[in-house]
Design a protein around this motif. Structure first.
Motif, PDB file in Angstrom:
ATOM      1  N   ASN A 177     -11.549  -4.706  10.589  1.00 25.41           N
ATOM      2  CA  ASN A 177     -10.285  -4.391   9.916  1.00 25.41           C
ATOM      3  C   ASN A 177      -9.078  -4.667  10.798  1.00 25.41           C
ATOM      4  O   ASN A 177      -8.032  -5.107  10.312  1.00 25.41           O
ATOM      5  N   ILE A 178      -9.208  -4.435  12.078  1.00 25.57           N
ATOM      6  CA  ILE A 178      -8.121  -4.763  13.000  1.00 25.57           C
ATOM      7  C   ILE A 178      -7.908  -6.274  13.024  1.00 25.57           C
ATOM      8  O   ILE A 178      -6.772  -6.749  12.995  1.00 25.57           O
ATOM      9  N   GLU A 179      -8.988  -7.034  13.044  1.00 26.31           N
ATOM     10  CA  GLU A 179      -8.883  -8.499  12.997  1.00 26.31           C
ATOM     11  C   GLU A 179      -8.183  -8.940  11.711  1.00 26.31           C
ATOM     12  O   GLU A 179      -7.341  -9.834  11.721  1.00 26.31           O
ATOM     13  N   PHE A 180      -8.536  -8.315  10.591  1.00 27.23           N
ATOM     14  CA  PHE A 180      -7.898  -8.584   9.304  1.00 27.23           C
ATOM     15  C   PHE A 180      -6.386  -8.347   9.407  1.00 27.23           C
ATOM     16  O   PHE A 180      -5.586  -9.187   8.965  1.00 27.23           O
ATOM     17  N   LEU A 181      -5.992  -7.222   9.978  1.00 27.11           N
ATOM     18  CA  LEU A 181      -4.565  -6.886  10.093  1.00 27.11           C
ATOM     19  C   LEU A 181      -3.839  -7.826  11.047  1.00 27.11           C
ATOM     20  O   LEU A 181      -2.709  -8.251  10.775  1.00 27.11           O
ATOM     21  N   ASP A 210      -0.638 -10.548  10.356  1.00 24.00           N
ATOM     22  CA  ASP A 210       0.627 -10.059  10.936  1.00 24.00           C
ATOM     23  C   ASP A 210       1.103  -8.736  10.331  1.00 24.00           C
ATOM     24  O   ASP A 210       2.290  -8.542  10.076  1.00 24.00           O
ATOM     25  N   PHE A 211       0.183  -7.818  10.107  1.00 21.42           N
ATOM     26  CA  PHE A 211       0.550  -6.499   9.595  1.00 21.42           C
ATOM     27  C   PHE A 211       1.152  -5.629  10.686  1.00 21.42           C
ATOM     28  O   PHE A 211       0.806  -5.759  11.854  1.00 21.42           O
ATOM     29  N   HIS A 212       2.016  -4.735  10.277  1.00 20.60           N
ATOM     30  CA  HIS A 212       2.468  -3.619  11.099  1.00 20.60           C
ATOM     31  C   HIS A 212       1.684  -2.415  10.604  1.00 20.60           C
ATOM     32  O   HIS A 212       1.308  -2.335   9.437  1.00 20.60           O
ATOM     33  N   LEU A 213       1.482  -1.445  11.475  1.00 22.89           N
ATOM     34  CA  LEU A 213       0.577  -0.346  11.181  1.00 22.89           C
ATOM     35  C   LEU A 213       1.283   0.991  11.345  1.00 22.89           C
ATOM     36  O   LEU A 213       1.927   1.240  12.363  1.00 22.89           O
ATOM     37  N   GLY A 214       1.163   1.837  10.337  1.00 20.84           N
ATOM     38  CA  GLY A 214       1.601   3.220  10.431  1.00 20.84           C
ATOM     39  C   GLY A 214       0.360   4.090  10.307  1.00 20.84           C
ATOM     40  O   GLY A 214      -0.428   3.908   9.389  1.00 20.84           O
ATOM     41  N   VAL A 215       0.172   5.013  11.252  1.00 23.66           N
ATOM     42  CA  VAL A 215      -1.020   5.860  11.247  1.00 23.66           C
ATOM     43  C   VAL A 215      -0.598   7.318  11.163  1.00 23.66           C
ATOM     44  O   VAL A 215       0.267   7.761  11.899  1.00 23.66           O
ATOM     45  N   SER A 216      -1.262   8.046  10.271  1.00 23.10           N
ATOM     46  CA  SER A 216      -1.024   9.483  10.122  1.00 23.10           C
ATOM     47  C   SER A 216      -2.013  10.255  10.983  1.00 23.10           C
ATOM     48  O   SER A 216      -3.221  10.092  10.840  1.00 23.10           O
ATOM     49  N   ILE A 217      -1.489  11.063  11.887  1.00 25.25           N
ATOM     50  CA  ILE A 217      -2.326  11.933  12.717  1.00 25.25           C
ATOM     51  C   ILE A 217      -1.496  13.197  12.970  1.00 25.25           C
ATOM     52  O   ILE A 217      -0.272  13.139  13.065  1.00 25.25           O
ATOM     53  N   ASP A 218      -2.179  14.326  13.037  1.00 24.08           N
ATOM     54  CA  ASP A 218      -1.480  15.604  13.142  1.00 24.08           C
ATOM     55  C   ASP A 218      -1.516  16.192  14.551  1.00 24.08           C
ATOM     56  O   ASP A 218      -1.830  17.359  14.743  1.00 24.08           O
ATOM     57  N   GLY A 219      -1.181  15.403  15.550  1.00 24.06           N
ATOM     58  CA  GLY A 219      -1.067  15.926  16.909  1.00 24.06           C
ATOM     59  C   GLY A 219      -2.396  16.130  17.597  1.00 24.06           C
ATOM     60  O   GLY A 219      -3.244  15.244  17.617  1.00 24.06           O
ATOM     61  N   SER A 220      -2.582  17.324  18.162  1.00 21.32           N
ATOM     62  CA  SER A 220      -3.793  17.633  18.922  1.00 21.32           C
ATOM     63  C   SER A 220      -5.017  17.663  18.006  1.00 21.32           C
ATOM     64  O   SER A 220      -4.896  17.766  16.785  1.00 21.32           O
ATOM     65  N   ARG A 221      -6.193  17.616  18.630  1.00 18.26           N
ATOM     66  CA  ARG A 221      -7.425  17.659  17.840  1.00 18.26           C
ATOM     67  C   ARG A 221      -7.487  18.934  17.009  1.00 18.26           C
ATOM     68  O   ARG A 221      -7.848  18.909  15.836  1.00 18.26           O
ATOM     69  N   GLU A 222      -7.129  20.043  17.612  1.00 15.60           N
ATOM     70  CA  GLU A 222      -7.180  21.322  16.903  1.00 15.60           C
ATOM     71  C   GLU A 222      -6.247  21.312  15.687  1.00 15.60           C
ATOM     72  O   GLU A 222      -6.638  21.706  14.595  1.00 15.60           O
ATOM     73  N   ALA A 223      -5.027  20.845  15.882  1.00 16.47           N
ATOM     74  CA  ALA A 223      -4.055  20.798  14.776  1.00 16.47           C
ATOM     75  C   ALA A 223      -4.512  19.812  13.704  1.00 16.47           C
ATOM     76  O   ALA A 223      -4.446  20.108  12.505  1.00 16.47           O
ATOM     77  N   ILE A 235      -6.919   4.016  16.724  1.00 15.74           N
ATOM     78  CA  ILE A 235      -5.556   3.761  17.210  1.00 15.74           C
ATOM     79  C   ILE A 235      -5.610   3.019  18.542  1.00 15.74           C
ATOM     80  O   ILE A 235      -4.868   2.054  18.755  1.00 15.74           O
ATOM     81  N   LYS A 236      -6.498   3.441  19.427  1.00 16.49           N
ATOM     82  CA  LYS A 236      -6.640   2.776  20.734  1.00 16.49           C
ATOM     83  C   LYS A 236      -7.070   1.320  20.556  1.00 16.49           C
ATOM     84  O   LYS A 236      -6.517   0.429  21.209  1.00 16.49           O
ATOM     85  N   ARG A 237      -8.045   1.082  19.661  1.00 14.32           N
ATOM     86  CA  ARG A 237      -8.481  -0.306  19.416  1.00 14.32           C
ATOM     87  C   ARG A 237      -7.332  -1.148  18.877  1.00 14.32           C
ATOM     88  O   ARG A 237      -7.123  -2.289  19.292  1.00 14.32           O
ATOM     89  N   ALA A 238      -6.579  -0.591  17.944  1.00 13.18           N
ATOM     90  CA  ALA A 238      -5.463  -1.331  17.349  1.00 13.18           C
ATOM     91  C   ALA A 238      -4.390  -1.624  18.391  1.00 13.18           C
ATOM     92  O   ALA A 238      -3.847  -2.732  18.431  1.00 13.18           O
ATOM     93  N   ALA A 239      -4.083  -0.651  19.238  1.00 13.33           N
ATOM     94  CA  ALA A 239      -3.066  -0.857  20.277  1.00 13.33           C
ATOM     95  C   ALA A 239      -3.535  -1.906  21.291  1.00 13.33           C
ATOM     96  O   ALA A 239      -2.758  -2.792  21.679  1.00 13.33           O
ATOM     97  N   GLY A 264      -3.082  -5.322  20.091  1.00 12.36           N
ATOM     98  CA  GLY A 264      -1.699  -5.784  19.980  1.00 12.36           C
ATOM     99  C   GLY A 264      -1.042  -5.554  18.634  1.00 12.36           C
ATOM    100  O   GLY A 264       0.023  -6.126  18.361  1.00 12.36           O
ATOM    101  N   LEU A 265      -1.633  -4.729  17.777  1.00 13.01           N
ATOM    102  CA  LEU A 265      -0.991  -4.426  16.501  1.00 13.01           C
ATOM    103  C   LEU A 265       0.239  -3.560  16.716  1.00 13.01           C
ATOM    104  O   LEU A 265       0.194  -2.605  17.488  1.00 13.01           O
ATOM    105  N   PRO A 266       1.352  -3.868  16.052  1.00 17.09           N
ATOM    106  CA  PRO A 266       2.517  -2.982  16.119  1.00 17.09           C
ATOM    107  C   PRO A 266       2.195  -1.676  15.381  1.00 17.09           C
ATOM    108  O   PRO A 266       1.804  -1.717  14.224  1.00 17.09           O
TER     109      PRO A 266
END
Length: 150
Positions: free
Chosen positions: A97-101, A105-118, A139-143, A146-148
């Motif tokens: 999927n990262i290769e697809f993006l 030339d996709f830009h990526l927005g990811v929803s995450i709620d902070g710490s693991r507990e949160a 997120i680490k793989r995407a970064a 080189g995905l924005p």
């Protein structure tokens, strides 16, 4: 001008605060996506950005690709291509999927709620298991690829 295509209510997470309500699958058709793109272009305004949203839009990469190809073809006359953005929960940021993006030339927005507990307090996979580790790894793989990312 910006256009956001809501691809489906289907999602692989079961967030306690989800605004989509009941999860069901009734994906947008390519015909509807094309009509939305055409409606913007018929105004005479430049289509600057197309966002893909949902439930979880990465469940529909085939539709994303087809809509993106259509928009880029239609915008070619203006010699300015729209930016493609996908807003995802990040759980499907696999290598393919990262290769697809990247390829598109996709830009990526990811929803995450902070710490693991949160995060895990409200954003678990269906069935109740933690989604945090999977999403952080994606997120680490995407970064690293080189995905924005926002």
């Amino acid at each position: 001008m910006r256009l956001t295509l809501f691809l489906d209510h289907q999602c692989n997470l079961d967030c306690t605060y989800c605004y989509n309500g009941k999860k069901f699958s009734k994906p947008m058709t390519l015909e509807v996506a094309r009509k939305a793109i055409d409606a913007i272009l018929e105004t005479g305004k430049q289509l600057d950005q197309i966002g893909f949203f949902g439930g979880e839009p990465m469940l529909h990469t085939d539709l994303m690709a087809a809509a993106m190809d259509y928009a880029r073809e239609k915008c070619a006359k203006a010699e300015r291509q729209p930016i493609m953005v996908v807003t995802t929960n990040g759980s499907l940021l696999t290598e393919p999927n990262i290769e697809f993006l990247l390829k598109r030339d996709f830009h990526l927005g990811v929803s995450i709620d902070g710490s693991r507990e949160a995060h895990d307090a409200c954003r678990r996979f269906r069935g109740g298991s933690s989604s945090y580790v999977t999403i952080v790894a994606g997120i680490k793989r995407a970064a690293e690829a080189g995905l924005p990312i926002k």
